[in-house]
Motif scaffolding. Structure first.
Motif, PDB file in Angstrom:
ATOM      1  N   TYR B 386      36.011 -12.774   1.557  1.00  0.00           N
ATOM      2  CA  TYR B 386      34.895 -12.307   0.737  1.00  0.00           C
ATOM      3  C   TYR B 386      35.121 -10.837   0.401  1.00  0.00           C
ATOM      4  N   VAL B 387      34.362 -10.359  -0.576  1.00  0.00           N
ATOM      5  CA  VAL B 387      34.480  -8.979  -1.034  1.00  0.00           C
ATOM      6  C   VAL B 387      33.275  -8.201  -0.547  1.00  0.00           C
ATOM      7  N   GLU B 388      33.515  -7.096   0.136  1.00  0.00           N
ATOM      8  CA  GLU B 388      32.381  -6.301   0.613  1.00  0.00           C
ATOM      9  C   GLU B 388      31.724  -5.530  -0.524  1.00  0.00           C
ATOM     10  N   GLU B 389      32.546  -4.865  -1.329  1.00  0.00           N
ATOM     11  CA  GLU B 389      32.007  -4.129  -2.478  1.00  0.00           C
ATOM     12  C   GLU B 389      32.792  -4.527  -3.714  1.00  0.00           C
ATOM     13  N   ALA B 390      32.109  -5.023  -4.704  1.00  0.00           N
ATOM     14  CA  ALA B 390      32.784  -5.458  -5.930  1.00  0.00           C
ATOM     15  C   ALA B 390      32.246  -4.672  -7.111  1.00  0.00           C
ATOM     16  N   GLU B 391      33.175  -4.252  -7.969  1.00  0.00           N
ATOM     17  CA  GLU B 391      32.762  -3.565  -9.193  1.00  0.00           C
ATOM     18  C   GLU B 391      33.568  -4.183 -10.336  1.00  0.00           C
ATOM     19  N   VAL B 392      32.877  -4.689 -11.328  1.00  0.00           N
ATOM     20  CA  VAL B 392      33.534  -5.309 -12.475  1.00  0.00           C
ATOM     21  C   VAL B 392      33.193  -4.479 -13.704  1.00  0.00           C
ATOM     22  N   LYS B 393      34.230  -4.026 -14.400  1.00  0.00           N
ATOM     23  CA  LYS B 393      34.032  -3.214 -15.598  1.00  0.00           C
ATOM     24  C   LYS B 393      34.598  -3.981 -16.782  1.00  0.00           C
ATOM     25  N   ILE B 394      33.778  -4.185 -17.794  1.00  0.00           N
ATOM     26  CA  ILE B 394      34.221  -4.897 -18.993  1.00  0.00           C
ATOM     27  C   ILE B 394      34.240  -3.898 -20.136  1.00  0.00           C
ATOM     28  N   VAL B 395      35.438  -3.644 -20.672  1.00  0.00           N
ATOM     29  CA  VAL B 395      35.605  -2.666 -21.740  1.00  0.00           C
ATOM     30  C   VAL B 395      35.700  -3.412 -23.059  1.00  0.00           C
ATOM     31  N   LEU B 396      34.765  -3.115 -23.943  1.00  0.00           N
ATOM     32  CA  LEU B 396      34.702  -3.808 -25.229  1.00  0.00           C
ATOM     33  C   LEU B 396      35.475  -3.018 -26.286  1.00  0.00           C
ATOM     34  N   PRO B 397      35.773  -3.630 -27.433  1.00  0.00           N
ATOM     35  CA  PRO B 397      36.513  -2.895 -28.475  1.00  0.00           C
ATOM     36  C   PRO B 397      35.700  -1.715 -28.985  1.00  0.00           C
ATOM     37  N   GLU B 398      36.400  -0.724 -29.491  1.00  0.00           N
ATOM     38  CA  GLU B 398      35.729   0.467 -30.024  1.00  0.00           C
ATOM     39  C   GLU B 398      34.836   0.060 -31.201  1.00  0.00           C
ATOM     40  N   ARG B 428      35.151   3.480 -26.182  1.00  0.00           N
ATOM     41  CA  ARG B 428      34.790   2.059 -26.163  1.00  0.00           C
ATOM     42  C   ARG B 428      33.593   1.843 -25.251  1.00  0.00           C
ATOM     43  N   PRO B 429      32.621   1.028 -25.686  1.00  0.00           N
ATOM     44  CA  PRO B 429      31.497   0.730 -24.771  1.00  0.00           C
ATOM     45  C   PRO B 429      31.994  -0.096 -23.584  1.00  0.00           C
ATOM     46  N   ALA B 430      31.488   0.246 -22.412  1.00  0.00           N
ATOM     47  CA  ALA B 430      31.902  -0.473 -21.198  1.00  0.00           C
ATOM     48  C   ALA B 430      30.667  -0.797 -20.381  1.00  0.00           C
ATOM     49  N   ILE B 431      30.733  -1.949 -19.725  1.00  0.00           N
ATOM     50  CA  ILE B 431      29.624  -2.384 -18.863  1.00  0.00           C
ATOM     51  C   ILE B 431      30.179  -2.481 -17.451  1.00  0.00           C
ATOM     52  N   ILE B 432      29.466  -1.905 -16.495  1.00  0.00           N
ATOM     53  CA  ILE B 432      29.910  -1.937 -15.104  1.00  0.00           C
ATOM     54  C   ILE B 432      28.863  -2.667 -14.280  1.00  0.00           C
ATOM     55  N   LEU B 433      29.310  -3.741 -13.611  1.00  0.00           N
ATOM     56  CA  LEU B 433      28.424  -4.493 -12.709  1.00  0.00           C
ATOM     57  C   LEU B 433      28.932  -4.310 -11.287  1.00  0.00           C
ATOM     58  N   THR B 434      28.011  -4.095 -10.381  1.00  0.00           N
ATOM     59  CA  THR B 434      28.413  -3.967  -8.977  1.00  0.00           C
ATOM     60  C   THR B 434      27.671  -5.005  -8.152  1.00  0.00           C
ATOM     61  N   ASN B 435      28.301  -5.385  -7.063  1.00  0.00           N
ATOM     62  CA  ASN B 435      27.679  -6.343  -6.161  1.00  0.00           C
ATOM     63  C   ASN B 435      28.295  -6.187  -4.785  1.00  0.00           C
ATOM     64  N   THR B 436      27.671  -6.803  -3.788  1.00  0.00           N
ATOM     65  CA  THR B 436      28.220  -6.755  -2.433  1.00  0.00           C
ATOM     66  C   THR B 436      28.297  -8.179  -1.879  1.00  0.00           C
ATOM     67  N   ARG B 437      29.200  -8.372  -0.929  1.00  0.00           N
ATOM     68  CA  ARG B 437      29.367  -9.637  -0.201  1.00  0.00           C
ATOM     69  C   ARG B 437      29.529 -10.815  -1.174  1.00  0.00           C
ATOM     70  N   ILE B 438      30.581 -10.737  -1.962  1.00  0.00           N
ATOM     71  CA  ILE B 438      30.909 -11.822  -2.890  1.00  0.00           C
ATOM     72  C   ILE B 438      31.866 -12.768  -2.173  1.00  0.00           C
ATOM     73  N   THR B 439      31.487 -14.039  -2.077  1.00  0.00           N
ATOM     74  CA  THR B 439      32.318 -15.016  -1.359  1.00  0.00           C
ATOM     75  C   THR B 439      33.166 -15.824  -2.345  1.00  0.00           C
ATOM     76  N   ASP B 440      33.959 -16.713  -1.786  1.00  0.00           N
ATOM     77  CA  ASP B 440      34.797 -17.551  -2.658  1.00  0.00           C
ATOM     78  C   ASP B 440      33.971 -18.613  -3.375  1.00  0.00           C
ATOM     79  N   ARG B 441      32.661 -18.694  -3.106  1.00  0.00           N
ATOM     80  CA  ARG B 441      31.784 -19.592  -3.864  1.00  0.00           C
ATOM     81  C   ARG B 441      31.200 -18.879  -5.099  1.00  0.00           C
TER      82      ARG B 441
END
Lengths: 83, 487
Positions: B386-398, B428-441
Motif C-alpha cells: 500500500y501507499v502511505e502518501e500518494a500524490e497524483v499530478k495531471i498536467v493538461l495541455p497549455e 500548463r494547468p495542472a491538478i494535484i490530488l493527494t491521498n493516504t493509505r492507498i491499497t492495491d484495491r
C-alpha cells in the motif's frame, strides 16, 4: 460537480478516441522538411540586398520563423520530448 | 445461556430505540443478524477482512442497513466495500462518522429495495486493513525467519441483535500462536478457539445483543492476537508521486512515478553479508526478509519505459510489452523491477519509473460538448503493498480550459496549479490530488474533462516563431551596422 463519476466513465468508454491534427508518425518527416525550409530561407535571407524599407527581408524572415516554429515543435515531439 | 442485562444497558437500548441518531427511518430493531461470519486473510502489509452478514428484516420499513466498526478497527481500515452475496456490483455505502452513543464508526448500506418483513438477505462487507500487522520479533538476522503479529477485536460489533457469529483467521503459512480468549461464557459453552492447519476459528458465539455500544466494548469485547509466519516480502510504498503529462502535439501520455519503497518486515539484525545473500539465491530458497524484485503490471501498449535512481539508469529489470492485438483492455505489460540492491528489513529504496503511451488509449473526444475526457489510473498497484502518501499530478495541455476532475474515491486534497515545461509561455494547468493509505484495491481511474481551443494549440509554434523572428530582426539590424573604422 454536475455529472457523476459513473456517467463520465461511461462516456469515456463509448466516445471515439483522441485523434491529433497531425499524426505522430508524420512528425519526424514534418520536422525534417520544415527545418530544411527554415535553413534554406535563412541562407537566402543573408543574400538579400539591404533595402531602405526591408519588405523582402521581413517577408523571408517571417516565413522562415513560421517554418521554424512548427519545425521545432515537430522536432521536439519526434525526439521524445512531447511538448 | 441467556445474558443478564444490566439496568443501565436497558435504559441505553431504550434511548437508542427512541432516538434516530443515524438520521434514517430505521433503528436497532429494523434488522436482525441471523449469522455473521468474518474471515480474516492475513498478509504482510495488508490484511483482507470479509464479513458476511445474513440479515433478516424485522420491521420491513427501511432499506438502510447499518454496520459498525470500532475505533481501533476503523483506524486500520483503508478500503471498504459492500455487496450482496453473489453479486459484484457494489452497494451504496455512506460513512456516518463516529457516534459516541454507539462507540463506533457507523456506515449505512443501502439495499437494492426495502425488504419485506421476514425477508432474508446476505451482505458481504469487504475491508482492507493497513498498519494492522507488525513484525515480531522486531529484528531478525539475515536469512532468519519473518514473523508478524496481528491484533483485532474478537467479536464483530453491530447495532442489531446477532443470533450467531464466528471469526476465521487464515494465515498464509504456519500460525505460531494465537489468543484463547476467556470470559465468554455468556455467548458459548464450547472451546473458544480451534486451530486447523493455518486456520484459527473463533466461535460460534450465540445470542449477542446489540453490541455497538460502550457497555459491550468495555465488558464483553475481547482482543485477539495472532502470531504467524509470512514467507513473502513485506513491502510498503512510503511515498508515491505520480505525474501524468498530456501532449496533444505528440499524441502522447507520459506517466512518471517517483517511488520510495521500504521493507517493513523485521529490521536487519547485524550486518549484511553479500556472500550469504548470493548463496541463498543459488542453493536455498530466497529469504522472505530480502526483497529482490517487485513484479508490476503496467498498462498495455506502453513504450519506452525508463527506470533510474539517484545514481543513474538501473538496468537490472526485465520488461515484456503487452502482445499486440485488437483488444488490449485485458492485457498488461509486465515489468519485473529489480532494485539496485536487495531490500532487507528496514531498508529504503527510491527510484523513478516512467513510460510513454499513445494518448488515444486514454483520451476521448466528445464532439457534442467539444471537450476531451482523459482517464489516468490512480497508481500502478504493487500486489500486497500500500501507499502511505500518494500524490497524483495531471498536467493538461497549455491553454486548457473548463477543467473538471472526477476522482474514483474522495481525495484528501485537490489543488490546481500551473506547470511550466518545454516551450511553454503561459504554462500548463495542472491538478494535484493527494491521498493516504492507498491499497492495491484502489485501482480506480481519475477522469479529467477539459477543452483546448484550436488557437491554444498554436501557442508553442508561435512562441518559437517569435523567438526565431527576433533573431532575424537582430540580423537585419546587424547587417546595417558598419563596424569598420573610417579615416
Amino acid at each position: 460537480m454536475s455529472e457523476s463519476y459513473s456517467h463520465i466513465a461511461e462516456l469515456h468508454r463509448t466516445l471515439p478516441a483522441f485523434s491529433p491534427y497531425v499524426p505522430a508518425t508524420a512528425l519526424p518527416y514534418l520536422a525534417f522538411f520544415l527545418l530544411l525550409g527554415t535553413f534554406i530561407l535563412g541562407f537566402y535571407f543573408t543574400t538579400l540586398p539591404k533595402d531602405t524599407i526591408p519588405i523582402r527581408e521581413v517577408s523571408v524572415a517571417s516565413a522562415a520563423s513560421i517554418l521554424a516554429g512548427f519545425g521545432v515543435v515537430s522536432l521536439f515531439c519526434s525526439s521524445g520530448v512531447n511538448v | 445461556m441467556t445474558r443478564l442485562w444490566h439496568w443501565t444497558q436497558v435504559l441505553y437500548l431504550l434511548s437508542c430505540l427512541l432516538s434516530v441518531s443515524w438520521a434514517t427511518k430505521g433503528n436497532i430493531l429494523s434488522f436482525e443478524n441471523t449469522a455473521i461470519v468474518r474471515t480474516v486473510e492475513l498478509g504482510g502489509s495488508l490484511v483482507a477482512v470479509t464479513t458476511t452478514y445474513a440479515i433478516q428484516a424485522v420491521t420491513g420499513d427501511t432499506s438502510e442497513y447499518i454496520v459498525a466498526l470500532s475505533e481501533a478497527e476503523h483506524g486500520v481500515t483503508s478500503w471498504i466495500e459492500a455487496t450482496l452475496k453473489g453479486s459484484v456490483d457494489p452497494l451504496q455505502l455512506k460513512p456516518l462518522g463516529y457516534k459516541h452513543d454507539y462507540a463506533a464508526h457507523l456506515y449505512s448500506i443501502t439495499l437494492p429495495k426495502v425488504p419485506v418483513k421476514g425477508e432474508t438477505t446476505s451482505l458481504v462487507l469487504e475491508t482492507v486493513q493497513t498498519k494492522a500487522t507488525y513484525p515480531w520479533p522486531p529484528s531478525s538476522p539475515q536469512g532468519g525467519e519473518q514473523l508478524l503479529k496481528y491484533e483485532s477485536d474478537l467479536l464483530v460489533i453491530s447495532p442489531y441483535v446477532t443470533s450467531v457469529q464466528r471469526t476465521k483467521v487464515r494465515g498464509p503459512a504456519s500460525i505460531r500462536s494465537f489468543t484463547t480468549p476467556e470470559g465468554l461464557g455468556a455467548f458459548t459453552d464450547e472451546p473458544t478457539a480451534v486451530q486447523a492447519g493455518s486456520v484459527v476459528t473463533y466461535g460460534p458465539y450465540k445470542n449477542i445483543p446489540a453490541s455497538a455500544n460502550p457497555f459491550f466494548a468495555e465488558e464483553s469485547q475481547k482482543r485477539i492476537l495472532i502470531h504467524y509466519e509470512f514467507n513473502e516480502g513485506v513491502l510498503t510504498v512510503v511515498k508515491l508521486q505520480r505525474a501524468a503529462e498530456i501532449s496533444h502535439w505528440g499524441s502522447n501520455l507520459n506517466i512518471e512515478n517517483q517511488i520510495l519503497l521500504r521493507n517493513t518486515g523485521p529490521t536487519l539484525k547485524g550486518h549484511f553479508s553479500r556472500l550469504d545473500h548470493q548463496f541463498q539465491g543459488h542453493y536455498h530458497s530466497a529469504s522472505a526478509q530480502s526483497i529482490r524484485s517487485v513484479p508490476m503490471l503496467l498498462p498495455a501498449g506502453i513504450n519506452t519505459p525508463y527506470y533510474y535512481d539517484l545514481i543513474g539508469n538501473v538496468s537490472t529489470s526485465k520488461f515484456r510489452p503487452s502482445r499486440s492485438g485488437k483488444s488490449r483492455t485485458l492485457q498488461f505489460s509486465y515489468l519485473d523491477l529489480r532494485p539496485r540492491y536487495p531490500l532487507l528489513g528496514g531498508w529504503n529504496y527510491s527510484f523513478t519509473l516512467g513510460w510513454d503511451a499513445p494518448l488515444s488509449d486514454s483520451a476521448k473526444w466528445d464532439a457534442k460538448t467539444g471537450r476531451y475526457i482523459i482517464g489516468v489510473p490512480y497508481w500502478t498497484p504493487i500486489t500486497g503493498s500500500y501507499v502511505e502518501e500518494a500524490e497524483v499530478k495531471i498536467v493538461l495541455p497549455e491553454g486548457a480550459t473548463d477543467v473538471e476532475v472526477f476522482p474514483p474515491f474522495n481525495p484528501l486534497t485537490v489543488n490546481r496549479t500551473v506547470h511550466t515545461s518545454y516551450l511553454d509561455t503561459t504554462g500548463r494547468p495542472a491538478i494535484i490530488l493527494t491521498n493516504t493509505r492507498i491499497t492495491d484495491r484502489h485501482t480506480g481511474v481519475i477522469y479529467v474533462t477539459y477543452k483546448v481551443p484550436f488557437t491554444a494549440h498554436l501557442k508553442k509554434p508561435i512562441a518559437v516563431a517569435a523567438a526565431t523572428f527576433s533573431v532575424f530582426v537582430l540580423a537585419l539590424a546587424a547587417r546595417r551596422v558598419d563596424p569598420r573604422i573610417h579615416k
